[in-house]
Design an enzyme around this catalytic site. Structure first.
Site, PDB file in Angstrom:
ATOM      1  N   ASN A  15       0.826  -1.208   0.000  1.00  0.00           N
ATOM      2  CA  ASN A  15       0.000   0.000   0.000  1.00  0.00           C
ATOM      3  C   ASN A  15       0.859   1.257   0.000  1.00  0.00           C
ATOM      4  OD1 ASN A  15      -2.326  -1.528   0.090  1.00  0.00           O
ATOM      5  ND2 ASN A  15      -2.761  -1.129   2.241  1.00  0.00           N
ATOM      6  N   ARG A  25      -9.969  -5.489 -14.468  1.00  0.00           N
ATOM      7  CA  ARG A  25      -8.860  -6.320 -13.983  1.00  0.00           C
ATOM      8  C   ARG A  25      -9.246  -7.787 -14.139  1.00  0.00           C
ATOM      9  NH1 ARG A  25      -5.450  -2.729 -11.484  1.00  0.00           N
ATOM     10  NH2 ARG A  25      -6.404  -1.063 -10.256  1.00  0.00           N
ATOM     11  N   ARG A  33      -4.679   0.856 -13.307  1.00  0.00           N
ATOM     12  CA  ARG A  33      -3.340   1.103 -12.790  1.00  0.00           C
ATOM     13  C   ARG A  33      -2.596  -0.181 -12.435  1.00  0.00           C
ATOM     14  NH1 ARG A  33      -3.960   5.109  -8.510  1.00  0.00           N
ATOM     15  NH2 ARG A  33      -4.005   6.624 -10.201  1.00  0.00           N
ATOM     16  N   HIS A  68     -14.463   2.120 -15.704  1.00  0.00           N
ATOM     17  CA  HIS A  68     -14.365   1.405 -14.436  1.00  0.00           C
ATOM     18  C   HIS A  68     -15.600   0.554 -14.162  1.00  0.00           C
ATOM     19  CE1 HIS A  68     -14.142   1.233  -9.887  1.00  0.00           C
ATOM     20  NE2 HIS A  68     -12.949   0.798 -10.234  1.00  0.00           N
ATOM     21  N   TYR A  85     -12.442 -10.147  -1.917  1.00  0.00           N
ATOM     22  CA  TYR A  85     -13.102  -8.845  -1.870  1.00  0.00           C
ATOM     23  C   TYR A  85     -14.594  -9.022  -1.621  1.00  0.00           C
ATOM     24  CZ  TYR A  85      -8.999  -6.751  -4.232  1.00  0.00           C
ATOM     25  OH  TYR A  85      -7.744  -6.324  -4.562  1.00  0.00           O
ATOM     26  N   ARG A 143     -14.579   2.592   3.665  1.00  0.00           N
ATOM     27  CA  ARG A 143     -13.416   1.776   4.015  1.00  0.00           C
ATOM     28  C   ARG A 143     -12.129   2.588   4.097  1.00  0.00           C
ATOM     29  NH1 ARG A 143     -11.730  -1.343  -0.630  1.00  0.00           N
ATOM     30  NH2 ARG A 143      -9.981   0.060  -0.823  1.00  0.00           N
ATOM     31  N   HIS A 164     -15.286  -3.843  -0.757  1.00  0.00           N
ATOM     32  CA  HIS A 164     -15.218  -3.260  -2.094  1.00  0.00           C
ATOM     33  C   HIS A 164     -16.592  -2.919  -2.652  1.00  0.00           C
ATOM     34  CE1 HIS A 164     -13.909  -3.370  -6.483  1.00  0.00           C
ATOM     35  NE2 HIS A 164     -13.006  -2.578  -5.930  1.00  0.00           N
TER      36      HIS A 164
END
Length: 700
Positions: free
Chosen positions: A53, A383, A413, A443, A476, A572, A600
C-alpha cells in the site's frame, strides 16, 4: 510556531486531507498485523499489505504532489495547506507510519518467527555447511546476474530501477593516493527470490538475498578498496495523466505504451536506506534526485516488507493459515446446479461475494461460449485473474463464431500491460476489442449475453461492483446482479452503444452514469432527503463505499445533516468529510470496516419517506469517479433484491469486530462490543443464511 499554524489550519478546515486520510487507512491495516487474536500468518500478511500500500501511495499520491511542486503549479489541499507546507506534513506523517510499521515487525512479529517454524537470519548466523550452500548459490545463480554500474567523471549516472534493492558501493583505488572515491551501483535483479531458503530439522531459515550479496560484494570489486556498501531502495513517481485529445487518428494504445515506459524514469519521491549510510553516497543521491531528509526513510531491518509474501506462500505454511470459508448459495438462488438460462427468465439473482461464489457468472459465460443459441457477448473488463477463465471463455466464443465485443481498460493502474496483452489475444481471435476511451477510464463492470430463444432474443445482464477476477472475488466483498429484466437490458444495451460507438441516450431508466450525470443525480437524491426532513417526513441516508472525496457531494451531505437528515456512512478508505462537527455534520457518522476481507461493495440507500431507493455499482464518491471515469450505479427494482441489499447495510452498521469509528478530527478508534451487545462480525456472519434472508430492518 509554524507547526502550530499548520495544525490550526488543518483543524479549521471543513474537509480532511485525502492523503492524510489514506495514511490513517493504512494504520487500520497495520492494526490487523498488531491484533494478537488473529492467526499469526495472517498478521504477517497484513504487514506485507501495508508495505505494498505504501509503495503505491508514494508512487501515485506523493508522485502527484511532486507534479505540482516540480512544475511550479499551485495546489491547495483539502486541509487548506499549499504544496510545500503540505509536503512537510505528509512526509512527517509517513515517517511516523514507517516507524510504527517496523516497530510492529521487530518487536511484535519477528520474535515469534521461530516458534512458528521459521526464522530470517543473516550469514553470520548460519552454520559452516549452510554458508557453503549460500556460497554455491551466489556463485551459480546470483553472481552472473549482477552488473556493477560505476558513476564518475567518465561514466554518467545510471538509470536505477524503481523499487529494486540496490547497493551503493563507495570504492577507492589503493595504488593511487590522490584518487577520489567513486560510487558504483549494484542492483539486485527482481527475478531472484528475495530469500535463499535453507531447511533445518526444526525450521526453515530464510536468508535475505541482499545479505548474501553483501557477504560476497568483494567478488565484484577486485583490487580496489571498498570504503562502504549501503543498501537502498528508491520509489519513483508513477502518476501520469493521459492528455485529452480530439485527434481521432491518434494511436491510443501506443500512447499508453509510451506512458508505461516513462514510469521507469519518473522522479524519485522516496529513498529508503539502511542505518548509518555513507555521507558521500547520500550527498550524491540527494543532489542527483533533488530530495532532502524528508524523502529519506531509514530502515532498521528487513527492507521492503513485501518480501514476507515468499514466507507466506511457502508450501510448509499453506496449511497454517485459516482456510477460506466455503461459499454459500445466494438467497435469491437457493438451489445448486440450476440452469441459469432458464432460472434468470423468472428470477433476479443478487450475488454477495465472497460469501456467494463468482462461479454462477463464470459458468454462465463459459456456457454462453459453447451454446449455439447465443449470438453475442459484450463485456467491460478492468482487472482479470492470472490464467483467466473469463478470457478463455471469450476466446472460445469467438472461435465458435459468436460476436464478441470487449472493452479492455488499459488505464487500470499497474494492470495496463496485462490488459494490453489479453486484449491482443482476443483481437487475434476475431473479437471486437476497444482499448478504453481516451478521455476517460472505464471502471464500470458489465456483461451482456444475447441469446436467441425461439422467435425472440433474450438479453442476460450482469452488473456489479467487482472485477471479473476469479481470484480477488474470493477476498473482496462485492455485490452484483444477474437479470433478464428488460429495464436493465435496455439500459445496458444503450450503455454499450455509448462506450463502443457514438451514441448519446436520451435517458437511462435505472442507471446513474458518469461522467455525464451521476454527481447531479446523487446530489438530487440527497436534496430530496433534506426536503423530506424539512417537511417533517422520515428521511435518512446510508452509503457504503471505498472512498468519499468529492467536495460538491460532501457539501450537500453537510446541508442535509443541517436539515435534520440522519446520515450513516461506511467508508473503508479515504474520507474527506468531517463527521460530528457542531452546526455542520451533527447528524453524520462515519465508520470504516477493515478485516479479513477487503470491503469493495458500493451500496447507496435513500429512505425516500418509506419507499427506499437503493443503488449498487462501481462508483465511489470521488472527483475521478464523476468526472474522469465511466461508471454506473444500478437501481434495485426487485423488492426482494432491494431488501437483501438493505440487510447487507444493516449488518455492516452493526459490526463491532472489524469497525473503526471516525472522530471529528479525522482520527479513528476501534469499535468494541459493550457488555450487553452481541458480537457481530460481518466477515463471518454473511456465511450464515439467517442474516441474509430478506427481512424488515430499520437503517435510520
Amino acid at each position: 510556531m509554524l507547526v502550530n499554524k499548520v495544525s490550526d489550519q488543518i483543524k479549521k478546515s471543513k474537509l480532511i486531507s485525502r492523503d492524510l486520510s489514506w495514511l490513517r487507512f493504512n494504520y487500520r491495516v497495520l492494526d490487523q498485523a498488531r491484533d494478537t487474536a488473529k492467526n499469526f500468518f495472517d498478521r504477517i500478511k497484513f504487514l506485507a499489505i501495508t508495505s505494498s500500500n505504501l509503495d503505491e501511495f508514494f508512487m501515485i499520491r506523493v508522485g502527484s504532489l511532486y507534479n505540482y511542486i516540480d512544475y511550479g503549479k499551485e495546489r491547495l489541499d483539502y486541509s487548506g495547506l499549499r504544496e510545500l507546507p503540505f509536503r512537510k506534513k505528509l512526509l512527517d506523517y509517513a515517517h511516523r507510519f514507517v516507524n510504527d510499521q517496523y516497530l510492529t515487525f521487530n518487536s511484535e512479529l519477528k520474535p515469534l518467527f521461530e516458534q512458528h517454524g521459521f526464522d530470517v537470519l543473516k550469514i553470520e548466523e548460519l552454520s559452516e555447511a549452510e554458508q557453503k550452500k549460500a556460497d554455491t548459490y551466489f556463485k551459480n545463480t546470483v553472481f552472473p546476474l549482477l552488473t556493477p554500474m560505476v558513476y564518475d567523471t567518465y561514466h554518467g549516472f545510471p538509470l536505477l530501477m524503481n523499487q529494486l534493492l540496490t547497493f551503493g558501493v563507495v570504492t577507492r583505488t589503493t595504488e593511487d593516493a590522490k584518487a577520489q572515491d567513486r560510487v558504483t551501483f549494484v542492483q539486485i535483479p527482481q527475478n531472484l527470490a528475495r530469500f535463499f531458503e535453507i531447511n533445518r530439522k526444526d525450521k526453515i531459515v530464510f536468508v535475505p538475498i541482499e545479505e548474501i550479496v553483501r557477504w560476497k560484494i568483494k567478488k565484484l570489486f577486485r583490487n580496489v578498496e571498498i570504503v562502504s556498501a549501503n543498501l537502498f531502495r528508491i520509489t519513483r513517481n508513477g502518476d501520469f495523466t493521459l492528455e485529452e485529445s480530439d485527434d481521432i487518428d491518434a494511436d491510443f494504445v501506443q500512447e499508453i505504451k509510451a506512458k508505461l515506459r516513462t514510469r521507469k524514469k519518473g522522479r524519485v519521491v522516496r529513498l529508503e536506506v539502511e542505518r548509518n549510510p555513507s555521507h558521500y553516497l547520500m550527498k550524491i543521491l540527494k543532489e542527483r534526485w533533488v530530495i532532502d531528509n524528508a524523502n529519506v526513510f531509514t530502515i532498521s531491518t528487513l527492507m521492503d516488507l513485501r518480501a514476507l509474501w515468499q514466507i507466506l506462500n511457502h508450501r510448509q505454511f499453506r496449511d497454517k493459515r485459516p482456510k477460506p470459508h466455503p461459499s454459500v448459495l445466494p438467497i435469491s438462488m437457493p438451489m445448486d446446479g440450476v440452469d441459469l438460462f432458464e432460472y434468470l427468465k423468472d428470477h433476479d439473482v443478487l450475488l454477495h461475494h465472497p460469501y456467494n461464489s463468482m462461479e454462477p457468472v463464470v459458468n454462465l459465460l463459459e456456457r454462453a461460449a459453447e451454446d449455439p443459441s447465443v449470438l453475442g457477448i459484450k463485456q467491460t473488463i478492468y482487472r482479470l485473474a492470472d490464467q483467466s477463465r473469463v478470457t478463455a471463455a471469450l476466446l472460445k466464443a469467438a472461435e465458435n463464431g459468436k460476436h464478441v465485443s470487449v472493452l479492455f481498460e488499459v488505464k487500470a493502474r499497474f494492470d495496463e500491460e496485462r490488459n494490453l496483452r489479453e486484449g491482443d489475444r482476443l483481437e487475434k481471435a476475431g473479437c471486437f476489442v476497444i482499448y478504453g476511451i481516451s478521455k476517460y477510464k472505464t471502471h464500470t463492470k458489465m456483461l451482456m449475453i444475447i441469446r436467441k430463444e425461439g422467435e425472440k432474443v433474450t438479453r442476460y445482464v450482469h452488473i456489479g461492483s467487482g472485477n471479473y477476477n476469479e481470484q480477488t472475488a474470493r477476498m473482496y466483498t462485492d455485490i452484483s446482479l444477474l437479470t433478464t429484466n428488460e429495464l436493465y437490458a435496455h439500459d445496458v444495451s444503450e450503455f454499450f452503444n455509448v462506450i463502443t460507438g457514438h451514441s448519446r441516450p436520451d435517458e437511462y431508466k435505472i442507471l446513474l452514469t458518469s461522467p455525464n450525470s451521476m454527481r447531479t443525480q446523487l446530489i438530487e437524491l440527497i436534496r430530496w432527503e433534506a426536503r423530506n426532513a424539512k417537511k417533517g417526513l422520515k428521511s435518512g441516508i446510508v452509503i457504503k463505499i471505498n472512498s468519499l472525496e468529492d467536495r460538491e457531494t460532501i457539501e450537500e451531505l453537510y446541508k442535509a445533516s443541517k436539515a435534520g437528515v440522519t446520515i450513516k456512512l461506511i467508508v473503508r478508505g479515504i474520507c474527506c468529510l468531517r463527521p460530528g462537527r457542531e452546526d455542520l455534520s451533527d447528524n453524520i457518522s462515519v465508520k470504516s470496516i477493515v478485516g479479513e476481507h477487503l470491503e469493495h461493495a458500493r451500496i447507496y440507500y435513500f429512505h425516500n419517506n418509506g419507499d427506499p431507493k437503493v443503488y449498487g455499482g462501481s462508483a465511489d464518491i470521488m472527483v475521478r469517479s464523476f468526472d474522469r471515469r465511466i461508471e454506473a450505479l444500478f437501481l434495485m427494482v426487485n423488492e426482494d433484491i432491494k431488501q437483501e441489499a438493505i440487510n447487507i447495510l444493516y449488518y455492516n452498521l452493526l459490526d463491532n469486530q472489524n469497525s473503526y469509528i471516525m472522530r471529528e478530527d479525522g482520527t479513528y478508534y476501534k469499535k468494541k462490543p459493550t457488555a450487553n451487545e452481541d458480537i457481530v462480525d460481518v466477515h463471518r456472519l454473511f456465511f450464515s443464511k439467517n442474516c441474509r434472508e430478506p427481512q424488515e430492518v430499520e437503517l435510520v
